[in-house]
Design an enzyme around this catalytic site. Structure first.
Site, PDB file in Angstrom:
ATOM      1  N   LYS A  26      76.284  36.966  74.040  1.00 23.40           N
ATOM      2  CA  LYS A  26      74.939  37.326  74.462  1.00 23.40           C
ATOM      3  C   LYS A  26      73.926  36.298  73.939  1.00 23.40           C
ATOM      4  CE  LYS A  26      73.766  41.729  74.243  1.00 23.40           C
ATOM      5  NZ  LYS A  26      73.156  42.589  75.274  1.00 23.40           N
ATOM      6  N   ARG A  95      70.359  43.936  68.862  1.00 25.10           N
ATOM      7  CA  ARG A  95      71.612  44.192  69.579  1.00 25.10           C
ATOM      8  C   ARG A  95      72.750  43.363  69.016  1.00 25.10           C
ATOM      9  NH1 ARG A  95      70.115  45.826  75.232  1.00 25.10           N
ATOM     10  NH2 ARG A  95      67.908  45.384  75.375  1.00 25.10           N
ATOM     11  N   GLY A 104      79.851  48.649  75.162  1.00 21.75           N
ATOM     12  CA  GLY A 104      79.586  49.957  74.571  1.00 21.75           C
ATOM     13  C   GLY A 104      80.228  50.191  73.215  1.00 21.75           C
ATOM     14  N   MET A 106      79.677  48.551  70.238  1.00 25.04           N
ATOM     15  CA  MET A 106      78.853  48.398  69.042  1.00 25.04           C
ATOM     16  C   MET A 106      77.436  48.873  69.318  1.00 25.04           C
ATOM     17  SD  MET A 106      80.388  44.983  67.409  1.00 25.04           S
ATOM     18  CE  MET A 106      80.215  44.133  68.918  1.00 25.04           C
ATOM     19  N   ARG A 351      76.203  36.776  81.646  1.00 22.56           N
ATOM     20  CA  ARG A 351      77.531  36.411  81.131  1.00 22.56           C
ATOM     21  C   ARG A 351      78.451  36.316  82.336  1.00 22.56           C
ATOM     22  NH1 ARG A 351      78.444  42.328  78.403  1.00 22.56           N
ATOM     23  NH2 ARG A 351      78.424  43.455  80.347  1.00 22.56           N
ATOM     24  N   HIS A 467      80.428  53.111  82.094  1.00 20.81           N
ATOM     25  CA  HIS A 467      81.482  52.844  81.114  1.00 20.81           C
ATOM     26  C   HIS A 467      82.865  52.917  81.765  1.00 20.81           C
ATOM     27  CE1 HIS A 467      84.333  54.054  77.920  1.00 20.81           C
ATOM     28  NE2 HIS A 467      83.704  53.101  77.268  1.00 20.81           N
ATOM     29  N   ARG A 573     121.370  39.634  82.000  1.00 17.31           N
ATOM     30  CA  ARG A 573     121.992  40.402  80.906  1.00 17.31           C
ATOM     31  C   ARG A 573     123.150  41.202  81.505  1.00 17.31           C
ATOM     32  NH1 ARG A 573     116.129  41.261  79.315  1.00 17.31           N
ATOM     33  NH2 ARG A 573     115.963  40.775  77.102  1.00 17.31           N
ATOM     34  N   ARG A 629     124.420  35.577  80.701  1.00 18.33           N
ATOM     35  CA  ARG A 629     124.758  35.789  79.301  1.00 18.33           C
ATOM     36  C   ARG A 629     125.938  36.750  79.200  1.00 18.33           C
ATOM     37  NH1 ARG A 629     120.543  38.608  75.498  1.00 18.33           N
ATOM     38  NH2 ARG A 629     121.315  40.474  76.530  1.00 18.33           N
ATOM     39  N   SER A 776     118.727  28.565  74.817  1.00 11.78           N
ATOM     40  CA  SER A 776     117.673  29.423  75.339  1.00 11.78           C
ATOM     41  C   SER A 776     117.189  30.278  74.171  1.00 11.78           C
ATOM     42  CB  SER A 776     118.215  30.300  76.463  1.00 11.78           C
ATOM     43  OG  SER A 776     117.204  31.166  76.904  1.00 11.78           O
ATOM     44  N   GLY A 778     116.003  33.150  72.270  1.00 16.03           N
ATOM     45  CA  GLY A 778     115.922  34.604  72.385  1.00 16.03           C
ATOM     46  C   GLY A 778     114.935  35.084  71.340  1.00 16.03           C
ATOM     47  N   THR A 779     113.666  35.006  71.709  1.00 13.58           N
ATOM     48  CA  THR A 779     112.631  35.241  70.694  1.00 13.58           C
ATOM     49  C   THR A 779     112.450  36.720  70.352  1.00 13.58           C
ATOM     50  OG1 THR A 779     111.110  34.927  72.518  1.00 13.58           O
ATOM     51  CG2 THR A 779     111.326  33.121  70.952  1.00 13.58           C
ATOM     52  N   ASN A 780     113.106  37.611  71.118  1.00  7.57           N
ATOM     53  CA  ASN A 780     113.055  39.024  70.704  1.00  7.57           C
ATOM     54  C   ASN A 780     113.841  39.190  69.413  1.00  7.57           C
ATOM     55  OD1 ASN A 780     111.823  39.399  73.193  1.00  7.57           O
ATOM     56  ND2 ASN A 780     113.721  40.036  74.191  1.00  7.57           N
ATOM     57  N   ASP A 781     115.085  38.755  69.454  1.00  8.72           N
ATOM     58  CA  ASP A 781     115.895  38.855  68.237  1.00  8.72           C
ATOM     59  C   ASP A 781     115.417  37.888  67.167  1.00  8.72           C
ATOM     60  OD1 ASP A 781     117.968  40.871  68.313  1.00  8.72           O
ATOM     61  OD2 ASP A 781     118.675  39.844  70.112  1.00  8.72           O
ATOM     62  N   CYS A 843     113.894  32.871  76.796  1.00  6.23           N
ATOM     63  CA  CYS A 843     114.118  34.052  77.637  1.00  6.23           C
ATOM     64  C   CYS A 843     113.733  35.344  76.942  1.00  6.23           C
ATOM     65  CB  CYS A 843     115.559  34.100  78.118  1.00  6.23           C
ATOM     66  SG  CYS A 843     116.738  34.301  76.775  1.00  6.23           S
ATOM     67  N   TYR A 863     111.626  25.273  80.498  1.00  9.18           N
ATOM     68  CA  TYR A 863     111.272  26.441  81.312  1.00  9.18           C
ATOM     69  C   TYR A 863     111.016  27.657  80.436  1.00  9.18           C
ATOM     70  CZ  TYR A 863     116.015  28.189  80.547  1.00  9.18           C
ATOM     71  OH  TYR A 863     117.153  28.642  79.964  1.00  9.18           O
TER      72      TYR A 863
HETATM   73  C1  PEP Z   1     116.177  37.990  72.871  1.00  8.57           C
HETATM   74  O1  PEP Z   1     116.713  38.399  71.855  1.00  8.57           O
HETATM   75  O2  PEP Z   1     115.098  37.407  72.892  1.00  8.57           O
HETATM   76  C2  PEP Z   1     116.821  38.206  74.178  1.00  8.57           C
HETATM   77  C3  PEP Z   1     116.292  37.709  75.278  1.00  8.57           C
HETATM   78  O3  PEP Z   1     117.919  39.004  74.200  1.00  8.57           O
HETATM   79  P1  PEP Z   1     117.851  40.603  74.205  1.00  8.57           P
HETATM   80  O4  PEP Z   1     116.444  41.002  74.377  1.00  8.57           O
HETATM   81  O5  PEP Z   1     118.736  41.039  75.311  1.00  8.57           O
HETATM   82  O6  PEP Z   1     118.404  40.908  72.839  1.00  8.57           O
HETATM   83 MG    MG Z   2     118.799  38.984  71.910  1.00  8.96          MG
END
Ligand code: PEP
Ligand code: MG
Length: 890
Positions: A26, A95, A104, A106, A351, A467, A573, A629, A776, A778-781, A843, A863
């Site tokens: 603002k 303000r 809305g 603050m 804005r 709102h 998977r 996989r 690849s 596997g950023t979840n694990d 992935c 990728y």
């Molecule tokens: C991961 O671990 O990032 C992954 C892609 O494998 P999954 O989620 O199946 O464990």
């Molecule tokens: Mg995994």
């Protein structure tokens, strides 16, 4: 000396629009508008740095007080009025204004500077005693609520009684004398509640209001909003102090809000709402239903209230001029607030306007066609995450609709669900897996958790900028607002639409694109991804360097992903295929077998089914890369649940129920996420992976024969941490591949690679790369194991970590670039060094998250792979990452 205060107004300013981090959105834009000569009441902005200091220490940095004094003098000089002066008093608004807008969330205080003596000055100046005392009581009410913490219902109660006493219904029917009485009661109430009198010294008022605004940064509403919108705690808010202008000083006064283009459709039409003789907050608060600014939108909405174009043609012309100037200057659609005092227009805010994804696309594409933006700029204008709104179904135009009412088409998309009347209920039922539509007379910031939980939002009061409308658009929830002919009765729990009476739990459908409210459930159709969408995607594809693949294993998902532009499969998977109803029994037989021979027998049954799965996928993907996989989860996940299933599988496998139970006990793991899963299964039960590899190669041979497509399967081994694991399993893949190729005298090219999803694998990437054609991530694990944080349970306490600022974002949603990201960088560097040309991708879920995608681009991955519906998001985010990098390199 540090600069904490920036002045604006009087034809110039010390700030600019690119200083939003310091001045808030603002403040930065007020400064910008003032500097391009637009009519902005003078004022000054206290920076976000002061907020950060104040939040931490509850004190102000040295010099702030002095600089605020100078800021006040600046306003006094331009206006000629004096703060606290009884004859010519300066009144100001106070303000909040953060870096990004938080509608809305603050606090705001208007008319500050009024007291028992300045109110008389205001009465003389405006020649309107009633107006002056009304302004004073509004100020006491706002200040009492926001700054002193006296609940607003106390004031409402006093006001209601005063009206009852006088036998009137409307505030406007009260006289100056009545207001004086109300004011005395307000002051008494405040003294009663807080133990000290209402502050009469304008300086005391000012400092208390400044502190309240800074404190409102950490109120519960704002904290929740930031968590939902991933806004860091550390940003802080600025405070804007500005000379008051009054939209409520008579019939040549007004207040309004407008968008320079339609925020819902993106049409190049001025769109706004105003109220004659009203103060700013009245429009947003939805207390009076506002009127249209243009005749065209009035007619479109079938309203019989006169448009501003008709009532105030001169001001309307000024406003049109401002609209043109702002669009030309910002080269973007703007959301503006204005006030008209005595026939003169004042700009209070501009804005970049919040818009639906559909509107964002249309505006960006139109502006390219009009030569205002380049294609690259258009690509940067659309928030990738918002595309989600366009990728989901809308109501089937062929389906029958029992329309029971109509409101404003406030946020597009369609939703069906059960009626709920409170935000808490919405949240509760949604947690139980129900689809709900939150129906409210109007919504307030207290309702955001319920709005978030609901599939759609319906209100019976308020306009396109209420709102409900603003928040729903931001969240991407379909919303129909201001459906005035409907009646909601919270007490009896009914929604009435003419003769139709619906209760809590009854089904309704909202069409956010038309504003229709429909009784019952209505089927939906898939979205059309042509037109503006296709243009923008084409421009994005031209600039991005990251490829976008998908995580998919069913033919439907594969087809959806290809239609959204996926350039291959980054993660198939295979365990999902094991869960299919027609094969789960064979899978269970395999698990229950006591010997390798028994397992092989069961696997024989699965082979043709797996082969068919891969044939289907290869045919849909037509030669695009497909990463498959091998089996990952622990075997116990496939075991039967409950007595009936245990009996069924025992019968089918020809083993006693006791044996099944004994096997279940044996497979039980205390910590299965860290247990016998991933490649550890392949090492201990190689026959499972052999069957899968055979199925893959036989499918590749078959599709090659049938379609002539060259399939290059990419076989991926999960959860590797030691090079030797990959060495053994790579040999297995090569052996089986060789057998199939020899049997069919057909050569198939293929790659063998691994997931990098354990810290050890990332650190030992150089070793592992010797055995891997690709990595690849596997950023979840990898997130789970780097933090030592269970991906299934962390949701219970992560919100508290976020609200305490320990983690800015949920690391399972947006990659922790510092920690997990460092492991990705290390593995990339070491892997590439050991094997130049190694293929690298991601992935994990982060492959569809825009900021993680930027990180992947910068790290040099080839990728990202994400779920089908996020493919367009990833394409756009990848393009933005490439453009940002190009800008940095200039
Ligand atoms: C991961 O671990 O990032 C992954 C892609 O494998 P999954 O989620 O199946 O464990
Ligand atoms: Mg995994």
């Amino acid at each position: 000396m540090s600069k904490w205060v920036y002045n604006f107004g009087g034809g110039d300013s010390e700030g600019r629009s690119d200083m939003r981090n310091l001045l808030g959105g603002k403040g930065a834009n007020l400064a910008e508008m003032a500097s391009i000569g637009l009519p902005v009441p003078p004022g000054f902005t206290i920076t976000t740095e002061v907020c950060a200091h104040f939040t931490e220490t509850s004190e102000y940095p040295d010099d702030v007080a002095k600089q605020v004094e100078e800021g006040l003098k600046h306003i006094e000089q331009i206006t000629g009025a004096k703060f606290g002066d009884a004859s010519n008093p300066l009144l100001v608004s106070v303000r909040s204004g953060a870096r990004v807008s938080m509608p809305g969330m603050m606090d705001t205080v208007l008319n500050l500077g009024l007291n028992d003596s300045t109110v008389e000055g205001l009465a003389r100046q405006s020649n309107d005693e009633r107006f002056a005392y009304d302004s004073y009581r509004r100020f006491i009410q706002m200040f009492g609520d926001v700054v002193l913490g006296v609940d607003h219902y106390h004031f409402e109660e006093i006001l209601e009684l005063a009206k009852e006493d006088r036998g009137v219904n409307l505030d406007t029917e009260l006289t100056a004398e009545d207001w004086k009485g109300v004011i005395e009661q307000y002051k008494a109430k405040i003294a009663d509640e807080i133990g000290t009198p209402f502050p009469q010294d304008p300086k005391d008022q000012l400092w208390a209001a400044i502190a309240a605004v800074f404190q409102s940064w950490t109120n519960q509403r704002a904290v929740t909003y930031r968590r939902l919108h991933q806004i860091p705690e550390a940003w802080g808010t600025a405070v804007n102090i500005q000379a008051m202008v009054f939209g409520n000083m008579g019939d040549d006064c007004a207040t309004g809000v407008a968008f320079t283009r339609d925020p819902s459709t993106g049409e190049n039409e001025f769109y706004g709402e105003y109220l004659v003789n009203a103060q700013g907050e009245d429009v947003v608060a939805g207390i009076r239903t506002p009127q249209n600014i243009t005749v065209r939108s009035k007619e479109k909405q079938g309203s019989d209230m006169p448009a501003m174009e008709e009532v105030m043609p001169d001001v309307f012309r000024q406003l049109l001029e401002v609209r043109g100037l702002l669009e030309q200057h910002y080269r973007d659609m703007q959301d503006i607030e204005f006030t008209v005092q005595g026939g003169k227009l004042y700009m209070l805010q501009t804005r970049a306007g919040k818009r639906t994804a559909k509107a964002a696309l249309k505006i960006a594409v139109d502006m390219v066609q009009d030569g205002v933006l380049t294609e690259e700029e258009a690509v940067q204008r659309v928030d990738p995450a918002s595309l989600d709104q366009l990728l989901h179904p809308t109501l089937d135009p062929e389906a029958e609709r029992k329309v029971i009412g109509r409101g404003l088409p406030a946020s597009p998309g369609a939703a069906s669900g059960a009626i709920v009347f409170t935000a808490d209920n919405a949240e509760k039922l949604a947690n139980d897996g129900q689809k709900v539509i939150l129906c409210r007379i109007e919504t307030s910031p207290e309702d955001i958790h319920g709005m978030h939980a609901a599939k759609g939002i319906l209100t019976t009061r308020g306009g396109m900028t209420s709102h409900a409308a603003v928040v729903a658009r931001g969240m991407g929830r379909p919303c129909v607002a201001g459906a005035g002919e409907l009646r909601i009765d919270y007490k009896s729990g009914v929604l009435r639409a003419g003769a139709v009476e619906l209760k809590e739990g009854d089904l309704i459908t909202l069409d956010g694109a038309t504003g229709e409210i429909i009784q019952g459930h209505v089927p939906t159709v898939e979205p059309e991804l042509s037109g503006d969408f296709a243009h923008l995607m084409e421009w994005a594809d031209r600039v991005r360097t990251l490829k976008v693949r998908t995580n998919a294993e069913t033919p439907t998902d594969c087809r959806t992903a290809v239609s959204f532009g996926a350039e291959g499969i980054g993660l198939c998977r295979t365990e999902h295929m094991f869960f299919e109803a027609d094969r789960i029994v064979a899978v269970r037989e395999m698990i229950l077998a006591e010997s390798e021979e028994g397992r092989r027998k069961a696997l024989e049954k699965l082979l043709p089914m797996q082969r068919q799965d891969f044939i289907d996928i290869f045919r849909i993907m037509k030669g695009l890369p497909v990463t498959i996989r091998l089996l990952d989860p622990p075997l116990h996940e496939f075991l039967p649940n409950g007595e009936a299933e245990i009996e069924e599988v025992s019968r089918s496998a020809g083993v006693p129920v006791e044996q099944t139970r004994a096997r279940m006990l044996k497979l039980h793991e205390v910590n299965p996420m860290l247990g016998h899963r991933g490649c550890r299964l392949g090492i201990t039960y190689p026959e499972i992976y052999e069957m899968q590899v055979r199925a893959i190669f036989e499918a590749a041979v078959e599709v090659h024969k049938r379609d002539g497509d060259t399939i290059v399967p990419e076989i991926m081994i999960p959860l590797v941490s030691v090079k030797k694991e990959l060495e053994i399993l790579r040999a297995l893949v090569e052996r089986v591949a060789q057998e199939v190729m020899e049997h069919h005298t057909q050569k198939i090219q293929y790659l063998v690679g691994t997931m990098i999803e354990l810290p050890r694998a990332a650190l030992r990437a150089a070793d592992i790369a010797e055995e891997a054609d690709f990595f690849s991530f596997g950023t979840n694990d990898l997130t789970q194991t780097t933090f030592g944080l269970s991906r299934d349970d962390a949701g219970n306490f992560l919100p508290s970590y976020q609200s305490q600022g320990i983690l800015e974002q949920d690391p399972f949603i947006s990659l922790d670039q510092e920690g997990v990201g460092e492991l990705v960088s290390i593995a990339t560097e070491r892997g590439r060094k050991a094997r130049p040309g190694i293929k690298l991708g991601i992935c994990g879920e982060h492959g569809g998250d825009p900021s993680s995608i930027r990180f992947c681009h910068e790290t040099g991955l080839e990728y990202v792979s994400c779920s089908p519906f996020r493919v367009p998001i990833a394409r756009l985010a990848a393009a933005q990452a490439a453009l940002e990098e190009a800008e940095r390199d200039v």
